[in-house]
Enzyme design. Structure first.
Site, short mmCIF file in Angstrom:
data_model
loop_
_atom_site.label_atom_id
_atom_site.label_comp_id
_atom_site.label_asym_id
_atom_site.label_seq_id
_atom_site.Cartn_x
_atom_site.Cartn_y
_atom_site.Cartn_z
N CYS A 1 0.81 -1.21 0.00
CA CYS A 1 0.00 0.00 0.00
C CYS A 1 0.84 1.26 0.00
O CYS A 1 0.32 2.35 -0.26
CB CYS A 1 -0.91 0.01 1.21
SG CYS A 1 -0.03 -0.03 2.77
N GLU B 1 -6.55 -6.63 -2.58
CA GLU B 1 -6.87 -5.78 -1.42
C GLU B 1 -5.85 -4.67 -1.31
O GLU B 1 -4.67 -4.84 -1.64
CB GLU B 1 -6.85 -6.68 -0.17
CG GLU B 1 -7.07 -5.99 1.13
CD GLU B 1 -5.80 -5.79 1.96
OE1 GLU B 1 -5.89 -5.15 3.02
OE2 GLU B 1 -4.70 -6.25 1.54
N ARG C 1 -10.78 -1.08 10.46
CA ARG C 1 -9.76 -1.18 9.42
C ARG C 1 -10.48 -1.21 8.08
O ARG C 1 -11.15 -2.20 7.75
CB ARG C 1 -8.95 -2.47 9.61
CG ARG C 1 -7.75 -2.62 8.69
CD ARG C 1 -7.03 -3.89 9.03
NE ARG C 1 -5.79 -4.06 8.30
CZ ARG C 1 -4.60 -3.60 8.70
NH1 ARG C 1 -4.51 -2.93 9.82
NH2 ARG C 1 -3.52 -3.80 7.98
N ARG D 1 -10.61 -1.19 4.08
CA ARG D 1 -9.78 -1.59 2.96
C ARG D 1 -10.63 -1.69 1.69
O ARG D 1 -11.80 -2.06 1.75
CB ARG D 1 -9.17 -2.98 3.23
CG ARG D 1 -8.08 -2.96 4.31
CD ARG D 1 -6.89 -2.18 3.84
NE ARG D 1 -5.74 -2.19 4.70
CZ ARG D 1 -5.45 -1.29 5.64
NH1 ARG D 1 -6.29 -0.31 5.89
NH2 ARG D 1 -4.32 -1.35 6.31
C1 LIG Z 1 0.25 -5.29 2.50
S1 LIG Z 1 1.39 -6.58 2.70
C2 LIG Z 1 0.38 -7.98 2.38
C3 LIG Z 1 0.14 -8.79 3.62
C4 LIG Z 1 -0.68 -10.05 3.43
N1 LIG Z 1 -1.92 -9.82 2.73
C5 LIG Z 1 -0.96 -10.68 4.78
O1 LIG Z 1 -2.10 -11.03 5.09
O2 LIG Z 1 -0.03 -10.79 5.58
C6 LIG Z 1 2.37 -6.49 1.26
C7 LIG Z 1 3.49 -7.50 1.18
O3 LIG Z 1 4.14 -7.36 -0.09
C8 LIG Z 1 5.49 -7.74 0.08
N2 LIG Z 1 6.27 -7.26 -1.07
C9 LIG Z 1 6.66 -6.00 -1.36
N3 LIG Z 1 7.35 -5.95 -2.51
C10 LIG Z 1 7.38 -7.23 -2.99
C11 LIG Z 1 7.95 -7.83 -4.16
N4 LIG Z 1 8.62 -7.12 -5.04
N5 LIG Z 1 7.79 -9.16 -4.33
C12 LIG Z 1 7.12 -9.92 -3.42
N6 LIG Z 1 6.56 -9.38 -2.29
C13 LIG Z 1 6.69 -8.06 -2.08
C14 LIG Z 1 5.87 -7.13 1.41
O4 LIG Z 1 7.00 -7.78 1.98
C15 LIG Z 1 4.58 -7.32 2.22
O5 LIG Z 1 4.65 -8.48 3.02
#
Ligand SMILES: C[S@@+](CC[C@H](N)C(=O)[O-])C[C@H]1O[C@@H](n2cnc3c(N)ncnc32)[C@H](O)[C@@H]1O
Length: 326
Positions: free
Chosen positions: A81, A119, A163, A165
């Protein structure tokens, strides 16, 4: 006995909020869920995921060729996000991290799953006067999907956490998907809070006194929230957990921080979910996660359309009403 299987992939999987939600929804409907691919760039998120699901997610999605991802029925992605959130630079799609959406798009294009659930923070809806979301929806439609979105609040799906979303649901068939109605009431805070809490979670006497001199709560138990300008309010539920918030941003009864287990409960993770990282990492992981109950409610609405074995009568009736009505 034959049991239907549904395959899915878990992108930006974090600690697996989508996975817990979808697996619960499937088991309740006698469907066997099977995750065929997961990815998250963060080592500690991978540690938590591996400990709980027995598979280590792949890393950076930008480095993964979409042709190497197995075919699947449903794609899940809670994409980062930061580019859209009020905390970030509000650069949106022009921010390089914003292009992670395009990684989702290229996977959808190559794999054509039956459906997806995405999301993001609610600020995505108004970002750049709505242009950012418009581009996202347009891209998804160009890929052949029927797309709906809604802003949902975890508080309306049984969790004592405000929260909000945006949830985007896409499906290839022209079904009449509707988002779940709010289910009240939410679980009381007393069922979330732990009884014997280690002293290390308590704020200093100075902070506690300062809070109590400036605020009297109408609720017990309550979670006190201090906003950026130092104003304090308290509710019988928590404000949104945030990955990068300061330590004393939320205090239980104005006295102590939430424990990792309480934070995971506020996101709907069952107590069987094992927390294997430091308190700091657990706070980040809980703050980043998707509320399990909210996604489960959405998944339960989507399942009849993607699972062949489920009762399709209602689906067909809706289809008839919409497309064959004269
Ligand atoms: C908003 S969180 C999502 C969390 C997940 N929905 C959960 O329930 O835990 C976004 C995730 O994207 C990951 N992320 C960011 N850049 C990324 C990339 N280039 N490749 C894979 N994952 C990535 C981050 O480490 C983070 O855990």
């Amino acid at each position: 006995m034959y049991q239907e299987k549904l395959t899915f992939i878990d992108l930006f999987c974090g600690i697996g909020g989508f996975r817990v939600a979808f697996e619960e929804a499937c088991y309740e409907n006698d469907i066997v869920p099977k995750c065929v691919f997961s990815s998250d760039i963060d080592k500690f998120a991978q540690d938590s995921y591996e400990e709980n699901f027995g598979e280590r997610p792949y890393g950076d999605i930008t480095k993964i060729n979409e042709e190497d991802i197995p075919d699947h029925d449903i794609l899940f992605a809670g994409f980062p996000c930061q580019p859209f959130s009020i905390i970030g630079q509000m650069k949106g799609l022009s921010d390089t991290r914003g292009t992670l959406f395009f990684d989702i798009a290229r996977i959808l294009k190559a794999k054509q799953p039956k459906a997806f659930i995405l999301e993001n923070v609610k600020q995505l809806v108004g970002h750049d006067k709505g242009k950012t979301l418009k581009v996202i929806l347009k891209s998804l439609k160009e890929l052949g999907y029927h797309v709906n979105y809604s802003v949902l609040n975890a508080l309306d799906y049984g969790l004592p956490q405000k929260r909000e979303r945006v949830v985007i649901v896409g499906h290839r068939e022209p079904i009449m998907f509707t988002f779940p109605n709010p289910e009240k009431p939410y679980k009381p805070l007393s069922e979330i809070l732990e009884k014997n809490v280690n002293k290390k979670y308590f704020a200093s006497d100075y902070i506690q006194e300062k809070r109590k001199n400036s605020h009297k709560s109408s609720y017990y138990p309550s979670i006190w929230h201090e906003n950026k300008s130092g104003n304090i309010c308290s509710y019988p539920y928590s404000c949104a957990l945030r990955a990068g918030a300061s330590y004393n941003y939320l205090l239980v009864n104005g006295e102590r921080r939430l424990t990792p287990r309480e934070m995971f409960r506020l996101q709907g993770f069952p107590d069987t979910y094992r927390i294997v990282v430091s308190d700091g990492q657990a706070r980040k992981q809980a703050g980043n996660a998707v509320p399990v109950n909210m996604i489960k409610a959405v998944a339960l609405k989507l399942l009849p359309y993607v699972a062949i074995g489920m009762d399709q009568t209602a689906v067909l009736r809706e289809y008839d009403l919409r497309f064959n009505a004269s």
